[in-house]
Write a protein that holds these residues in place. Structure first.
Motif, mmCIF file in Angstrom:
data_model
loop_
_atom_site.group_PDB
_atom_site.id
_atom_site.type_symbol
_atom_site.label_atom_id
_atom_site.label_comp_id
_atom_site.label_asym_id
_atom_site.label_seq_id
_atom_site.Cartn_x
_atom_site.Cartn_y
_atom_site.Cartn_z
ATOM 1 N N PRO A 105 -3.509 -2.964 -42.348
ATOM 2 C CA PRO A 105 -4.550 -2.075 -42.348
ATOM 3 C C PRO A 105 -4.774 -1.531 -40.738
ATOM 4 C CG PRO A 105 -5.631 -3.885 -42.755
ATOM 5 C CD PRO A 105 -4.202 -4.138 -42.669
ATOM 6 N N MET A 106 -5.420 -0.152 -40.486
ATOM 7 C CA MET A 106 -5.531 0.348 -39.239
ATOM 8 C C MET A 106 -6.977 0.989 -39.241
ATOM 9 S SD MET A 106 -1.793 1.771 -38.417
ATOM 10 C CE MET A 106 -1.920 3.091 -39.838
ATOM 11 N N VAL A 107 -7.709 1.054 -38.096
ATOM 12 C CA VAL A 107 -8.841 2.022 -37.808
ATOM 13 C C VAL A 107 -8.625 2.813 -36.557
ATOM 14 C CG1 VAL A 107 -10.104 -0.013 -36.762
ATOM 15 C CG2 VAL A 107 -11.180 2.173 -38.059
ATOM 16 N N SER A 108 -9.008 3.867 -36.417
ATOM 17 C CA SER A 108 -9.007 4.634 -35.311
ATOM 18 C C SER A 108 -10.590 4.977 -34.935
ATOM 19 C CB SER A 108 -8.127 5.810 -35.292
ATOM 20 O OG SER A 108 -6.760 5.413 -35.377
ATOM 21 N N PHE A 109 -10.999 5.021 -33.923
ATOM 22 C CA PHE A 109 -12.229 5.676 -33.312
ATOM 23 C C PHE A 109 -12.042 6.813 -32.619
ATOM 24 C CE2 PHE A 109 -12.965 1.256 -34.294
ATOM 25 C CZ PHE A 109 -14.377 1.102 -35.020
ATOM 26 N N THR A 110 -12.427 8.001 -32.971
ATOM 27 C CA THR A 110 -12.434 9.344 -32.518
ATOM 28 C C THR A 110 -13.414 9.752 -32.184
ATOM 29 O OG1 THR A 110 -12.218 10.566 -34.542
ATOM 30 C CG2 THR A 110 -10.218 9.566 -34.186
ATOM 31 N N PHE A 111 -13.721 10.581 -31.006
ATOM 32 C CA PHE A 111 -14.799 11.446 -30.523
ATOM 33 C C PHE A 111 -14.341 12.845 -30.470
ATOM 34 C CE2 PHE A 111 -15.003 6.886 -29.493
ATOM 35 C CZ PHE A 111 -16.157 6.574 -29.596
ATOM 36 N N ASP A 112 -15.184 13.892 -30.961
ATOM 37 C CA ASP A 112 -15.136 15.282 -30.679
ATOM 38 C C ASP A 112 -15.961 15.812 -29.601
ATOM 39 O OD1 ASP A 112 -13.271 14.710 -32.969
ATOM 40 O OD2 ASP A 112 -14.618 15.939 -34.410
ATOM 41 N N ASP A 113 -15.487 16.699 -28.951
ATOM 42 C CA ASP A 113 -15.936 17.888 -28.014
ATOM 43 C C ASP A 113 -16.467 16.916 -26.786
ATOM 44 O OD1 ASP A 113 -16.240 19.106 -30.328
ATOM 45 O OD2 ASP A 113 -18.309 19.096 -30.549
ATOM 46 N N VAL A 114 -16.270 15.400 -26.824
ATOM 47 C CA VAL A 114 -16.503 14.817 -25.695
ATOM 48 C C VAL A 114 -17.950 14.738 -24.755
ATOM 49 C CG1 VAL A 114 -15.165 13.393 -23.908
ATOM 50 C CG2 VAL A 114 -14.000 14.713 -25.458
ATOM 51 N N PRO A 115 -18.851 14.394 -25.277
ATOM 52 C CA PRO A 115 -20.089 14.283 -24.690
ATOM 53 C C PRO A 115 -19.863 13.321 -23.747
ATOM 54 C CG PRO A 115 -20.615 14.227 -26.945
ATOM 55 C CD PRO A 115 -19.091 14.085 -26.880
ATOM 56 N N LYS A 116 -20.766 13.191 -22.465
ATOM 57 C CA LYS A 116 -20.538 12.269 -21.631
ATOM 58 C C LYS A 116 -20.577 10.655 -22.270
ATOM 59 C CE LYS A 116 -21.422 11.357 -16.571
ATOM 60 N NZ LYS A 116 -20.163 12.021 -16.317
ATOM 61 N N SER A 117 -21.627 10.626 -22.860
ATOM 62 C CA SER A 117 -21.858 9.277 -23.401
ATOM 63 C C SER A 117 -20.853 8.677 -24.120
ATOM 64 C CB SER A 117 -23.334 9.150 -23.931
ATOM 65 O OG SER A 117 -23.200 9.984 -25.334
ATOM 66 N N GLY A 118 -19.874 9.534 -24.815
ATOM 67 C CA GLY A 118 -18.920 9.243 -25.680
ATOM 68 C C GLY A 118 -17.753 8.761 -24.634
ATOM 69 N N LEU A 142 -8.025 3.944 -41.686
ATOM 70 C CA LEU A 142 -9.419 4.803 -41.673
ATOM 71 C C LEU A 142 -9.594 5.221 -40.043
ATOM 72 C CD1 LEU A 142 -12.249 4.871 -42.781
ATOM 73 C CD2 LEU A 142 -12.599 2.523 -41.807
ATOM 74 N N ILE A 143 -10.117 6.337 -40.249
ATOM 75 C CA ILE A 143 -10.483 7.213 -39.125
ATOM 76 C C ILE A 143 -12.010 7.345 -39.179
ATOM 77 C CG2 ILE A 143 -10.032 9.290 -37.746
ATOM 78 C CD1 ILE A 143 -7.270 9.473 -39.471
ATOM 79 N N PHE A 144 -12.581 6.781 -37.912
ATOM 80 C CA PHE A 144 -14.086 7.331 -37.867
ATOM 81 C C PHE A 144 -13.920 8.372 -36.657
ATOM 82 C CE2 PHE A 144 -14.997 2.820 -38.714
ATOM 83 C CZ PHE A 144 -15.611 2.829 -39.533
ATOM 84 N N PHE A 145 -15.051 9.258 -37.150
ATOM 85 C CA PHE A 145 -15.178 10.486 -35.926
ATOM 86 C C PHE A 145 -16.801 10.426 -35.722
ATOM 87 C CE2 PHE A 145 -16.432 12.780 -39.675
ATOM 88 C CZ PHE A 145 -17.278 13.625 -39.310
ATOM 89 N N GLY A 146 -16.926 10.602 -34.234
ATOM 90 C CA GLY A 146 -18.338 10.935 -33.980
ATOM 91 C C GLY A 146 -18.230 11.912 -32.687
ATOM 92 N N HIS A 147 -19.367 11.481 -32.026
ATOM 93 C CA HIS A 147 -19.554 12.505 -30.702
ATOM 94 C C HIS A 147 -20.171 11.712 -29.611
ATOM 95 C CE1 HIS A 147 -19.209 15.418 -33.985
ATOM 96 N NE2 HIS A 147 -18.686 16.436 -33.015
ATOM 97 N N ASP A 148 -21.454 11.772 -29.490
ATOM 98 C CA ASP A 148 -22.207 11.156 -28.469
ATOM 99 C C ASP A 148 -22.467 9.605 -28.818
ATOM 100 O OD1 ASP A 148 -23.965 12.609 -30.357
ATOM 101 O OD2 ASP A 148 -25.679 11.726 -29.052
ATOM 102 N N VAL A 149 -22.764 8.772 -27.927
ATOM 103 C CA VAL A 149 -22.982 7.192 -28.244
ATOM 104 C C VAL A 149 -24.407 7.017 -27.334
ATOM 105 C CG1 VAL A 149 -22.530 4.926 -28.304
ATOM 106 C CG2 VAL A 149 -20.757 6.707 -28.858
ATOM 107 N N ALA A 150 -25.636 7.131 -27.914
ATOM 108 C CA ALA A 150 -26.792 6.829 -27.078
ATOM 109 C C ALA A 150 -27.690 6.046 -27.998
ATOM 110 C CB ALA A 150 -27.121 8.236 -26.755
ATOM 111 N N GLU A 151 -28.780 5.686 -27.331
ATOM 112 C CA GLU A 151 -29.928 5.185 -27.909
ATOM 113 C C GLU A 151 -30.585 5.883 -28.708
ATOM 114 O OE1 GLU A 151 -30.529 1.830 -28.585
ATOM 115 O OE2 GLU A 151 -29.011 1.156 -27.014
ATOM 116 N N ARG A 152 -30.680 7.188 -28.312
ATOM 117 C CA ARG A 152 -31.476 8.233 -29.179
ATOM 118 C C ARG A 152 -30.195 9.349 -29.275
ATOM 119 N NH1 ARG A 152 -36.890 9.667 -26.940
ATOM 120 N NH2 ARG A 152 -37.049 10.981 -28.977
ATOM 121 N N PRO A 153 -29.378 9.039 -30.244
ATOM 122 C CA PRO A 153 -28.124 10.105 -30.199
ATOM 123 C C PRO A 153 -28.382 11.165 -30.811
ATOM 124 C CG PRO A 153 -28.181 8.451 -32.092
ATOM 125 C CD PRO A 153 -29.308 8.061 -31.264
#
Length: 248
Positions: free
Chosen positions: A30-43, A201-212
């Motif tokens: 099994p595999m998992v990928s972590f992806t980030f869209d639009d690339v905020p700086k925190s990502g 499994l592919i995860f997608f997100g954007h920013d990574v912040a304490e107050r996202p």
């Protein structure tokens, strides 16, 4: 720009109709990928650094026209951030250059958007090839899938689910790693599903912040996903790496 009704019809057709034979996955784990869209700086900084802690790399889908342009939602990654990601082994993927929705574009306009993004990547580092694509806003188009299949090895949407068995490489499913849309229990469940189905499994997100933003996650949620994958011995791969394993 398309009406909402036409947009939904186009997207639904893309979800269910393939432009080529389905792809039979042949990965042995099994595999998992972590992806980030639009690339905020925190990502590009916090998110990437956390992946690196686990010896892993992510896929960052870039719209060249958004790079360095801050919004009221987040601070944007700079060209230096994008180059740094690439040189540290993260995968740079392609959105449309202006972040235009694919159903709003005819073949010529979509080809132009892709070409502008590729030329932008060439100015950063000619070794950036961008073989992976993600649909801006998650909206796909059946009419544009054939063109995208010629340009990219894979296209990722935002319809949740684990990819297993025979899949559509022009409409890969992905699960939000977004506070408010998934919690730690939900992360554990989809990772367990990936393990039980020998899936991707592919995860997608954007920013990574304490107050996202409403599109991002906290470092704690990302860390839980990374730790949970590692505990289950699910290999963490970029989109391109995972596809190579699926073709083995």
């Amino acid at each position: 720009m398309w009406s909402t009704a036409k947009l939904k019809v186009s997207h639904r057709l893309a979800m269910h109709l393939r432009v080529s034979e389905g792809f039979a996955m042949r990965n042995d784990r099994p595999m998992v990928s972590f992806t980030f869209d639009d690339v905020p700086k925190s990502g590009a900084t916090t998110g990437a650094a956390m992946l690196e802690e686990f010896g892993a790399r992510g896929t960052f889908y870039v719209s060249g026209g958004l790079t360095g342009i801050d919004t009221d939602v987040w601070e944007a990654a700079t060209t230096e951030d994008i180059v740094g990601l690439h040189r540290r082994g993260h995968e740079i993927g392609c959105h449309t250059f202006s972040h235009a929705r694919v159903p709003d574009l005819d073949d010529a306009a979509l080809a132009d958007e892709i070409g502008r993004n590729r030329r932008y990547f060439d100015t950063l580092d000619p070794s950036i090839k961008a073989d992976s694509f993600a649909y801006p806003w998650g909206y796909a188009s059946f009419a544009r899938k054939k063109l995208l299949s010629r340009e990219f090895q894979s296209c990722r949407g935002i319809l949740p689910g684990v990819n297993s068995g025979v899949v559509d490489l022009q409409f890969l499913r992905s699960t939000p790693l977004i506070d408010g849309e998934i919690d730690r229990g939900g992360i554990d469940r989809v990772l367990d599903e990936a393990r039980s189905t020998n899936g991707w499994l592919i995860f997608f997100g954007h920013d990574v912040a304490e107050r996202p933003s409403r599109y991002g996650c906290t470092p704690g949620l990302l860390r839980h996903a990374l730790e949970a994958a590692s505990q289950r011995k699910i290999q963490i791969l970029t989109m391109a790496e995972a596809l190579r394993c699926a073709r083995a």
